[in-house]
Design a protein around this motif. Structure first.
Motif, PDB file in Angstrom:
ATOM      1  N   ASP A   9       6.198  15.172  15.464  1.00  0.00           N
ATOM      2  CA  ASP A   9       5.673  16.274  14.672  1.00  0.00           C
ATOM      3  C   ASP A   9       5.096  17.361  15.572  1.00  0.00           C
ATOM      4  OD1 ASP A   9       4.935  17.546  12.160  1.00  0.00           O
ATOM      5  OD2 ASP A   9       2.865  17.005  12.666  1.00  0.00           O
ATOM      6  N   MET A  10       4.310  16.960  16.570  1.00  0.00           N
ATOM      7  CA  MET A  10       3.732  17.938  17.493  1.00  0.00           C
ATOM      8  C   MET A  10       4.821  18.638  18.305  1.00  0.00           C
ATOM      9  SD  MET A  10       0.654  18.110  16.721  1.00  0.00           S
ATOM     10  CE  MET A  10       0.121  19.218  17.993  1.00  0.00           C
ATOM     11  N   ALA A  11       5.824  17.887  18.728  1.00  0.00           N
ATOM     12  CA  ALA A  11       6.925  18.491  19.481  1.00  0.00           C
ATOM     13  C   ALA A  11       7.658  19.517  18.619  1.00  0.00           C
ATOM     14  CB  ALA A  11       7.886  17.412  19.964  1.00  0.00           C
ATOM     15  N   ASP A  12       7.863  19.200  17.342  1.00  0.00           N
ATOM     16  CA  ASP A  12       8.511  20.146  16.427  1.00  0.00           C
ATOM     17  C   ASP A  12       7.668  21.406  16.261  1.00  0.00           C
ATOM     18  OD1 ASP A  12      10.621  18.415  16.053  1.00  0.00           O
ATOM     19  OD2 ASP A  12       9.899  17.666  14.109  1.00  0.00           O
ATOM     20  N   LYS A  13       6.348  21.217  16.142  1.00  0.00           N
ATOM     21  CA  LYS A  13       5.467  22.385  15.994  1.00  0.00           C
ATOM     22  C   LYS A  13       5.456  23.231  17.258  1.00  0.00           C
ATOM     23  CE  LYS A  13       2.630  20.504  12.404  1.00  0.00           C
ATOM     24  NZ  LYS A  13       1.506  19.781  11.971  1.00  0.00           N
ATOM     25  N   LEU A  14       5.425  22.591  18.412  1.00  0.00           N
ATOM     26  CA  LEU A  14       5.456  23.336  19.670  1.00  0.00           C
ATOM     27  C   LEU A  14       6.779  24.068  19.836  1.00  0.00           C
ATOM     28  CD1 LEU A  14       3.646  20.877  22.091  1.00  0.00           C
ATOM     29  CD2 LEU A  14       2.818  23.082  21.263  1.00  0.00           C
ATOM     30  N   ASN A  15       7.866  23.421  19.435  1.00  0.00           N
ATOM     31  CA  ASN A  15       9.180  24.059  19.495  1.00  0.00           C
ATOM     32  C   ASN A  15       9.214  25.283  18.581  1.00  0.00           C
ATOM     33  OD1 ASN A  15      11.870  24.369  20.312  1.00  0.00           O
ATOM     34  ND2 ASN A  15      12.597  23.234  18.531  1.00  0.00           N
ATOM     35  N   GLY A  16       8.635  25.137  17.383  1.00  0.00           N
ATOM     36  CA  GLY A  16       8.567  26.279  16.466  1.00  0.00           C
ATOM     37  C   GLY A  16       7.741  27.409  17.045  1.00  0.00           C
ATOM     38  N   LEU A  17       6.641  27.060  17.694  1.00  0.00           N
ATOM     39  CA  LEU A  17       5.804  28.072  18.335  1.00  0.00           C
ATOM     40  C   LEU A  17       6.556  28.763  19.467  1.00  0.00           C
ATOM     41  CD1 LEU A  17       3.050  29.428  18.549  1.00  0.00           C
ATOM     42  CD2 LEU A  17       2.333  27.566  20.039  1.00  0.00           C
ATOM     43  N   ASP A  18       7.285  27.988  20.258  1.00  0.00           N
ATOM     44  CA  ASP A  18       8.103  28.571  21.328  1.00  0.00           C
ATOM     45  C   ASP A  18       9.129  29.535  20.757  1.00  0.00           C
ATOM     46  OD1 ASP A  18       6.743  27.204  23.304  1.00  0.00           O
ATOM     47  OD2 ASP A  18       8.234  25.593  23.455  1.00  0.00           O
ATOM     48  N   ASN A  19       9.785  29.142  19.672  1.00  0.00           N
ATOM     49  CA  ASN A  19      10.783  30.012  19.047  1.00  0.00           C
ATOM     50  C   ASN A  19      10.147  31.289  18.532  1.00  0.00           C
ATOM     51  OD1 ASN A  19      12.893  28.255  19.557  1.00  0.00           O
ATOM     52  ND2 ASN A  19      12.709  27.229  17.580  1.00  0.00           N
ATOM     53  N   TYR A  20       8.947  31.159  17.943  1.00  0.00           N
ATOM     54  CA  TYR A  20       8.234  32.334  17.446  1.00  0.00           C
ATOM     55  C   TYR A  20       7.911  33.290  18.593  1.00  0.00           C
ATOM     56  CZ  TYR A  20       4.520  35.212  15.522  1.00  0.00           C
ATOM     57  OH  TYR A  20       3.742  36.276  15.159  1.00  0.00           O
ATOM     58  N   MET A  21       7.432  32.738  19.713  1.00  0.00           N
ATOM     59  CA  MET A  21       7.099  33.579  20.863  1.00  0.00           C
ATOM     60  C   MET A  21       8.340  34.288  21.400  1.00  0.00           C
ATOM     61  SD  MET A  21       3.891  33.558  21.123  1.00  0.00           S
ATOM     62  CE  MET A  21       3.755  34.428  22.658  1.00  0.00           C
ATOM     63  N   VAL A  22       9.466  33.603  21.429  1.00  0.00           N
ATOM     64  CA  VAL A  22      10.711  34.229  21.880  1.00  0.00           C
ATOM     65  C   VAL A  22      11.077  35.379  20.946  1.00  0.00           C
ATOM     66  CG1 VAL A  22      13.201  33.852  22.094  1.00  0.00           C
ATOM     67  CG2 VAL A  22      11.613  32.224  23.105  1.00  0.00           C
ATOM     68  N   GLN A  23      10.928  35.169  19.636  1.00  0.00           N
ATOM     69  CA  GLN A  23      11.217  36.242  18.679  1.00  0.00           C
ATOM     70  C   GLN A  23      10.299  37.433  18.902  1.00  0.00           C
ATOM     71  OE1 GLN A  23      10.660  34.263  14.946  1.00  0.00           O
ATOM     72  NE2 GLN A  23      12.797  33.605  14.802  1.00  0.00           N
ATOM     73  N   GLN A  24       9.010  37.166  19.140  1.00  0.00           N
ATOM     74  CA  GLN A  24       8.070  38.256  19.375  1.00  0.00           C
ATOM     75  C   GLN A  24       8.414  39.020  20.650  1.00  0.00           C
ATOM     76  OE1 GLN A  24       5.780  39.300  17.126  1.00  0.00           O
ATOM     77  NE2 GLN A  24       6.821  37.768  15.894  1.00  0.00           N
ATOM     78  N   GLU A  25       8.795  38.297  21.701  1.00  0.00           N
ATOM     79  CA  GLU A  25       9.189  38.962  22.948  1.00  0.00           C
ATOM     80  C   GLU A  25      10.436  39.816  22.731  1.00  0.00           C
ATOM     81  OE1 GLU A  25       7.791  39.286  25.974  1.00  0.00           O
ATOM     82  OE2 GLU A  25       6.056  38.319  25.077  1.00  0.00           O
ATOM     83  N   ARG A  26      11.382  39.297  21.951  1.00  0.00           N
ATOM     84  CA  ARG A  26      12.590  40.087  21.657  1.00  0.00           C
ATOM     85  C   ARG A  26      12.233  41.349  20.897  1.00  0.00           C
ATOM     86  NH1 ARG A  26      16.274  35.075  19.906  1.00  0.00           N
ATOM     87  NH2 ARG A  26      16.885  34.405  21.970  1.00  0.00           N
ATOM     88  N   LYS A  27      11.332  41.231  19.915  1.00  0.00           N
ATOM     89  CA  LYS A  27      10.898  42.414  19.179  1.00  0.00           C
ATOM     90  C   LYS A  27      10.275  43.423  20.133  1.00  0.00           C
ATOM     91  CE  LYS A  27       9.801  40.445  14.660  1.00  0.00           C
ATOM     92  NZ  LYS A  27       8.698  40.188  13.712  1.00  0.00           N
ATOM     93  N   LEU A  28       9.434  42.926  21.025  1.00  0.00           N
ATOM     94  CA  LEU A  28       8.768  43.806  21.969  1.00  0.00           C
ATOM     95  C   LEU A  28       9.780  44.499  22.867  1.00  0.00           C
ATOM     96  CD1 LEU A  28       6.039  44.791  23.011  1.00  0.00           C
ATOM     97  CD2 LEU A  28       6.074  42.896  24.612  1.00  0.00           C
ATOM     98  N   LEU A  29      10.744  43.750  23.356  1.00  0.00           N
ATOM     99  CA  LEU A  29      11.750  44.324  24.255  1.00  0.00           C
ATOM    100  C   LEU A  29      12.670  45.301  23.535  1.00  0.00           C
ATOM    101  CD1 LEU A  29      12.704  41.174  26.351  1.00  0.00           C
ATOM    102  CD2 LEU A  29      11.356  43.139  27.098  1.00  0.00           C
ATOM    103  N   HIS A  30      12.838  45.128  22.226  1.00  0.00           N
ATOM    104  CA  HIS A  30      13.750  45.992  21.488  1.00  0.00           C
ATOM    105  C   HIS A  30      13.039  47.107  20.741  1.00  0.00           C
ATOM    106  CE1 HIS A  30      16.363  42.494  22.220  1.00  0.00           C
ATOM    107  NE2 HIS A  30      17.264  43.430  22.361  1.00  0.00           N
ATOM    108  N   GLY A  31      11.766  47.315  21.053  1.00  0.00           N
ATOM    109  CA  GLY A  31      11.092  48.493  20.543  1.00  0.00           C
ATOM    110  C   GLY A  31      10.317  48.325  19.260  1.00  0.00           C
TER     111      GLY A  31
END
Length: 91
Positions: A9-31
């Motif tokens: 469960d914790m690994a799934d939550k951490l994976n979800g958090l990692d995915n969220y951070m990647v999405q946020q970085e992509r948003k930042l990089l794309h303006g």
């Protein structure tokens, strides 16, 4: 067995958090969060970080500057989120 379920469960939550951070970085990089105004600063900091001749105090200042830049980006993201919530009639 309960511990392995907890760990999964914790690994799934951490994976979800990692995915969220990647999405946020992509948003930042794309303006999506005014990356244009930060792009030049980030490029300069990256160039400075790549240099081998910086001494320890300069490296410390570089780290501090990176932290301040990330703080500014976070504040902008928060302000944008608040603005979106204020404009959304569902809230």
């Amino acid at each position: 067995m309960g511990q392995s379920i907890f760990e999964k469960d914790m690994a799934d939550k951490l994976n979800g958090l990692d995915n969220y951070m990647v999405q946020q970085e992509r948003k930042l990089l794309h303006g999506d969060v005014s990356s244009g105004e930060y792009a030049d600063i980030q490029d300069t900091l990256n160039d400075l970080n790549a240099r081998d001749w910086l001494d320890e105090p300069e490296r410390i200042q570089l780290v501090q500057t990176n932290i301040m830049l990330e703080t500014l980006k976070s504040i902008d993201r928060l302000n944008n989120s608040i603005q979106e919530l204020n404009e959304d009639t569902n809230y």
